[in-house]
Design a protein around this motif. Structure first.
Motif, PDB file in Angstrom:
ATOM      1  N   ALA A  32       2.683   6.542  -5.979  1.00  0.00           N
ATOM      2  CA  ALA A  32       2.340   6.739  -7.393  1.00  0.00           C
ATOM      3  C   ALA A  32       3.546   6.555  -8.321  1.00  0.00           C
ATOM      4  O   ALA A  32       3.858   7.429  -9.130  1.00  0.00           O
ATOM      5  N   ALA A  39       2.324   1.683  -3.508  1.00  0.00           N
ATOM      6  CA  ALA A  39       1.309   2.185  -4.442  1.00  0.00           C
ATOM      7  C   ALA A  39       0.994   3.649  -4.163  1.00  0.00           C
ATOM      8  O   ALA A  39       0.764   4.444  -5.087  1.00  0.00           O
ATOM      9  N   GLU A  47       0.828  -1.210   0.000  1.00  0.00           N
ATOM     10  CA  GLU A  47       0.000   0.000   0.000  1.00  0.00           C
ATOM     11  C   GLU A  47       0.860   1.256   0.000  1.00  0.00           C
ATOM     12  O   GLU A  47       0.566   2.238  -0.693  1.00  0.00           O
ATOM     13  N   VAL A  63       0.439  -2.207 -10.086  1.00  0.00           N
ATOM     14  CA  VAL A  63       0.593  -0.776  -9.814  1.00  0.00           C
ATOM     15  C   VAL A  63       1.409  -0.092 -10.904  1.00  0.00           C
ATOM     16  O   VAL A  63       1.041   0.974 -11.416  1.00  0.00           O
ATOM     17  N   ALA A  64       2.545  -0.711 -11.272  1.00  0.00           N
ATOM     18  CA  ALA A  64       3.459  -0.136 -12.256  1.00  0.00           C
ATOM     19  C   ALA A  64       4.409  -1.227 -12.725  1.00  0.00           C
ATOM     20  O   ALA A  64       4.481  -2.300 -12.100  1.00  0.00           O
ATOM     21  N   GLN A 120       1.390  -8.268  -6.829  1.00  0.00           N
ATOM     22  CA  GLN A 120       0.650  -7.094  -6.372  1.00  0.00           C
ATOM     23  C   GLN A 120       1.232  -5.806  -6.961  1.00  0.00           C
ATOM     24  O   GLN A 120       0.511  -4.933  -7.431  1.00  0.00           O
ATOM     25  N   LEU A 121       2.549  -5.720  -6.930  1.00  0.00           N
ATOM     26  CA  LEU A 121       3.211  -4.511  -7.413  1.00  0.00           C
ATOM     27  C   LEU A 121       3.082  -4.351  -8.922  1.00  0.00           C
ATOM     28  O   LEU A 121       3.006  -3.226  -9.430  1.00  0.00           O
TER      29      LEU A 121
END
Length: 321
Positions: free
Chosen positions: A115, A112, A109, A139-140, A135-136
């Motif tokens: 940003a 993320a 979290e 995000v990117a 998971q990551l």
């Protein structure tokens, strides 16, 4: 006439977008980066990099990569500042406004929340967030790198390619290489071969740097010869499969430290005294000959900054002038 005008406009816009795309491609973007977890595609040079590895952060800073946040280790220790960033580059991180994400255990979290447009993860080691890879990745793009099987210079070039900082990486390496050559020419080597190690505070174990480690590679480039420990000296592995260290404990510690000189990484003068005062090591030639040297607290992980500090320590202790 109107249709002709639209056609002309379409042609002009087509040429514009073609030229823009060509310029973009000529600038090296998008580019594909191969990692141990597959190939990632980066559409543009990253602008907000999050490093989940406090070890890799130093090399990213050395090549002027836009690091906005980093994982950290326990703060206010021999190796880390109040932020939990390594002391050798903590001031640089502060100047550039790098934020601390978490201490120790990776937090998806928090990552993320920064940003990022690129997340850097170490494949092995105590600061690896590889278990959060899936998971990551949502995000990117996630760049997985190894630091246990290569020099910081090789890592810098790898990171430079991924971040568009190739020139900065090359300059950092060139600066260091020039100084390394100067130091090599100015020092008188202690008795060879050497055992390069991290001595545990309780005096019951040590991690011996292997020829594959950044520390081992750096010493060899400077002309040092690494002692070869007995084949049965290893005490086992931790932190996953590591190529850079050989763990020594108990009776195996003394047997594995068979160099004529002991070089203590992540150590100071107090550690030298503790080694020399260890009754289980008192018979070692290096101890009996007072050939035990400390190379500084900040050398457990090598990056541009800590490696430069190693050169300074070697220069001070083995200067031929």
């Amino acid at each position: 006439m109107k249709w002709t005008g639209f056609r002309q406009l379409a042609v002009i816009l087509g040429v514009f977008f073609t030229l823009t795309a060509s310029a973009h491609a000529a600038d090296g973007w998008p580019r594909e980066i191969k990692t141990s977890r597959g190939t990632i595609t980066l559409q543009h040079a990253p602008q907000r990099i999050v490093s989940t590895s406090v070890t890799v952060t130093g090399t990213l800073l050395a090549i002027d990569a836009p690091v906005v946040a980093s994982g950290a280790t326990s703060p206010n220790t021999r190796i880390a500042d109040a932020q939990g960033f390594f002391r050798q580059w903590g001031d640089v991180a502060k100047q550039r406004g790098v934020q601390r994400l978490y201490i120790g255990e990776p937090n998806a979290e928090a990552i993320a929340g920064a940003a990022p447009d690129l997340i850097v993860v170490a494949a092995t080691g105590g600061d690896s967030a590889i278990k959060l890879y899936d998971q990551l990745s949502a995000v990117a793009p996630v760049l997985v790198v190894n630091y246990d099987d290569k020099s910081w210079q090789e890592l810098a070039q790898e990171l430079g390619q991924a971040t568009g900082k190739e020139d900065q990486a090359a300059k950092a390496v060139a600066r260091f290489d020039a100084r390394e050559k100067a130091v090599k020419a100015s020092i008188h080597l202690p008795p060879q071969p050497v055992s390069a190690l991290v001595y545990r505070p309780d005096g019951k174990a040590a991690n011996l740097w292997t020829p594959a480690s950044p520390q081992g590679q750096m010493l060899q480039q400077l002309g040092f010869t690494l002692a070869q420990p007995p084949a049965n000296a290893a005490s086992g592995q931790s932190q996953g499969v590591r190529k850079d260290i050989l763990q020594l404990a108990g009776e195996n510690m003394a047997a594995g430290l068979n160099g004529k000189t002991l070089l203590l990484f992540a150590g100071d003068k107090n550690d030298v005294q503790r080694v020399e005062g260890n009754v289980f090591l008192s018979h070692l030639p290096a101890v009996q000959g007072k050939q035990v040297y400390a190379l500084g607290d900040d050398t457990f992980r090598l990056d541009y900054y800590s490696a430069s500090n190693v050169l300074t320590q070697l220069e001070k202790q083995f200067s031929s002038h």
